[in-house]
Design an enzyme around this catalytic site. Structure first.
Site, PDB file in Angstrom:
ATOM      1  N   GLU A 122       0.843  -1.209   0.000  1.00  0.00           N
ATOM      2  CA  GLU A 122       0.000   0.000   0.000  1.00  0.00           C
ATOM      3  C   GLU A 122       0.881   1.262   0.000  1.00  0.00           C
ATOM      4  OE1 GLU A 122      -3.247  -0.146   2.833  1.00  0.00           O
ATOM      5  OE2 GLU A 122      -4.036  -1.967   1.909  1.00  0.00           O
TER       6      GLU A 122
ATOM      7  N   GLU B 272      -4.957  -8.705  -0.097  1.00  0.00           N
ATOM      8  CA  GLU B 272      -5.717  -8.398   1.127  1.00  0.00           C
ATOM      9  C   GLU B 272      -7.178  -8.261   0.743  1.00  0.00           C
ATOM     10  OE1 GLU B 272      -4.303  -5.286   3.755  1.00  0.00           O
ATOM     11  OE2 GLU B 272      -2.209  -5.783   3.329  1.00  0.00           O
TER      12      GLU B 272
HETATM   13  O1  AHR Z   1      -5.070  -5.695   7.225  1.00  0.00           O
HETATM   14  C1  AHR Z   1      -5.010  -4.506   7.927  1.00  0.00           C
HETATM   15  C2  AHR Z   1      -4.371  -3.385   7.110  1.00  0.00           C
HETATM   16  O2  AHR Z   1      -5.179  -3.086   6.019  1.00  0.00           O
HETATM   17  C3  AHR Z   1      -3.037  -3.700   6.492  1.00  0.00           C
HETATM   18  O3  AHR Z   1      -1.995  -3.492   7.367  1.00  0.00           O
HETATM   19  C4  AHR Z   1      -2.962  -2.715   5.358  1.00  0.00           C
HETATM   20  O4  AHR Z   1      -2.181  -3.186   4.292  1.00  0.00           O
HETATM   21  C5  AHR Z   1      -4.423  -2.513   4.980  1.00  0.00           C
HETATM   22  O5  AHR Z   1      -4.753  -1.189   4.865  1.00  0.00           O
END
Ligand code: AHR
Length: 493
Positions: free
Chosen positions: A175, A300
């Protein structure tokens, strides 16, 4: 009851379902690593070198193919050299992203690699681009994978590991448009090109490099994908990532267990949006990479609700109900159907954080409804996704919530069909014609309960997989899906 016709054509192959589509994500966040996976060697909880045995067994049960680590946002603040060597001397740091707690670095590279070896899964390392250096990441790769004589391989040996590990998946940052450095796409692109140059393939190890891709849909994010795809060649990148969470409102995310029917539909609508997201990003990727050499990795994904009452807001601990199971089922069906371009997906996160497959409390362990869905879908791993289409109805005006979700695959002469009925009050009878497959026998299992039901430490088996019935006659399959249910059908040819 609603009746739907369904058609499956085993000759119409859609994509190879990489086992990594059933991947997971673990971050130094809350009780994911500490307490959840790692309890230390002196713990009374049964462990192997500090890693919980019950967790290893659970990961093996679902054939966990890949585990991403150490973050998340944590990755771009992580300095790997703090997490090696004598544990009593490891640097303590503050985990600024997640609750400001002390990170004692007792779980580091060796511990993570051992966990992956014990589970039999691929490690997927997210490197630090946001606050790290090119040299630091380059040396981490050398430390893990070089078999010859060098400062880093000698350091690894001095820390007790003679042979290098195999490391395939390497994320260059996380990110980086947000917690990983707040970079613009163009700036990240140059950083990526620079960092990846020094991530070398040592001693026969072949890295699979993943660039930080978009964080959702909309023009900003499509532009992010465009910038990467236009300016990276296939020697520099193997995949780009996509992150997205099902969050109705970041200020008021809502309870994981106490929700209205309307809130239920909102989450299902967000979950179904994954299909649009992948389709739109894939369209951009197709323009620059028609040969499909660069993969899309959804590393994610999942539901993000308010934390459970009384728990640390920075720990992101939430319960997991049948709603989560339906979301997992429909999203995994979406990933299967997009398996031509989507080569990995990692639900967030594996233990005690967000849409966790496992919850722990001291020595107790609960397998959540989401865990059971991964268990019911594991036969799709490494199979060929085939055409599967069902008649359908939309359950909620103004939102996209199809009642039936489905996907099908074939491997070694066995067909696996996974179905979800997302209606909360109506069953669905599916009458399915199967073409180009000599279907001989069918067996089935089901996960079904009232949508708010969850597994607690007092009732860990409340939601569990049960045997189920389906009939097969003359190439036609009939199965009834109760409301709020996930069903797996296994058909032997
Ligand atoms: O999964 C929680 C957070 O969500 C992670 O650290 C980040 O990559 C995302 O914004």
């Amino acid at each position: 009851m609603k009746n739907f016709r369904m058609l499956i054509n085993a000759d119409d192959k859609i994509g190879h379902i990489n086992r990594e589509l059933y991947g997971h994500f673990s971050e130094h966040l809350g009780r994911c690593i500490y307490g959840g996976i790692y309890v230390g060697e002196n713990s009374d909880i049964p462990n192997i070198h500090g890693i919980r045995k019950d967790v290893i067994d659970a990961f093996k049960q679902i054939k966990m193919p890949v585990l991403r680590w150490p973050g998340g946002c944590f990755a771009d603040e992580y300095h790997w050299q703090d997490g090696i060597g004598d544990k009593s001397k490891r640097k303590k740091m503050v985990n600024t992203n997640w609750g400001g707690v002390v990170e004692d670095n007792s779980f580091g590279t060796h511990e993570f690699m051992e966990l992956c070896e014990l589970v039999g899964c691929e490690p997927y390392i997210a490197g630090n681009v946001g606050s790290g250096t090119v040299q630091e990441l380059s040396e981490w790769i050398e430390y893990m994978t070089f078999d010859g004589i060098s400062p880093m391989s000698e350091l690894r040996r001095a820390n007790g590991r003679e042979k290098p590990w195999k490391l395939k998946y390497l994320g260059i940052g996380n990110e980086n448009w947000g917690c990983g450095g707040n970079m613009r796409a163009e700036y990240y692109l140059d950083k990526y090109r620079n960092f990846q140059t020094y991530c070398k393939n040592y001693s026969g190890n072949q890295l699979f490099k993943v660039a930080c891709g978009p964080g959702g849909g909309g023009e900003y994010w499509y532009q992010w994908t465009e910038v990467l795809m236009k300016n990276l060649n296939k020697d520099q990148v193997n995949a780009i990532s996509l992150h997205t969470y099902n969050v109705p409102n970041w200020e008021h995310k809502g309870s994981a267990t106490d929700f209205t029917t309307d809130e239920y539909y909102t989450i299902m609508d967000l979950a179904n949006y994954m299909d649009t997201l992948i389709t739109r990003h894939t369209e951009i990727m197709n323009r620059y990479d028609p040969e499909n050499k660069i993969g899309l990795i959804v590393d994610e994904w999942g539901n993000w609700f308010d934390v459970e009452e009384g728990t640390n807001p920075g720990f992101l601990y939430q319960q997991n109900t049948m709603r989560d199971a339906l979301v997992a089922a429909l999203m995994l069906n979406i990933f299967n159907r997009h398996s031509k371009r989507v080569i990995m997906a990692n639900i967030a996160q594996v233990v005690n954080v967000l849409q966790a497959i496992i919850l722990t409390e001291g020595e107790k362990l609960v397998k959540t409804p989401t865990f059971h869905v991964f268990d019911m879908y594991k036969a799709h791993q490494d199979a060929e996704c085939i055409y599967c289409h069902s008649q359908n109805v939309n359950l909620c005006e103004g939102k996209h919530v199809p009642m039936v979700s489905s996907s099908a695959s074939v491997k070694d002469g066995v067909m696996t069909i996974t179905l979800a009925n997302c209606s909360l009050d109506e069953s669905a009878e599916i009458s399915c014609d199967i073409c180009n497959f000599d279907a001989k026998t069918v067996s089935a299992c089901i996960l079904s309960d009232e949508v708010h039901t969850y597994n607690s430490f007092d009732e860990p088996e409340k939601v569990s997989i049960k045997p189920y019935e389906a009939t097969l006659s003359g190439g036609r399959l009939t199965v009834e899906l109760p409301a709020c249910a996930v069903v797996t059908l296994t058909i032997n040819g």
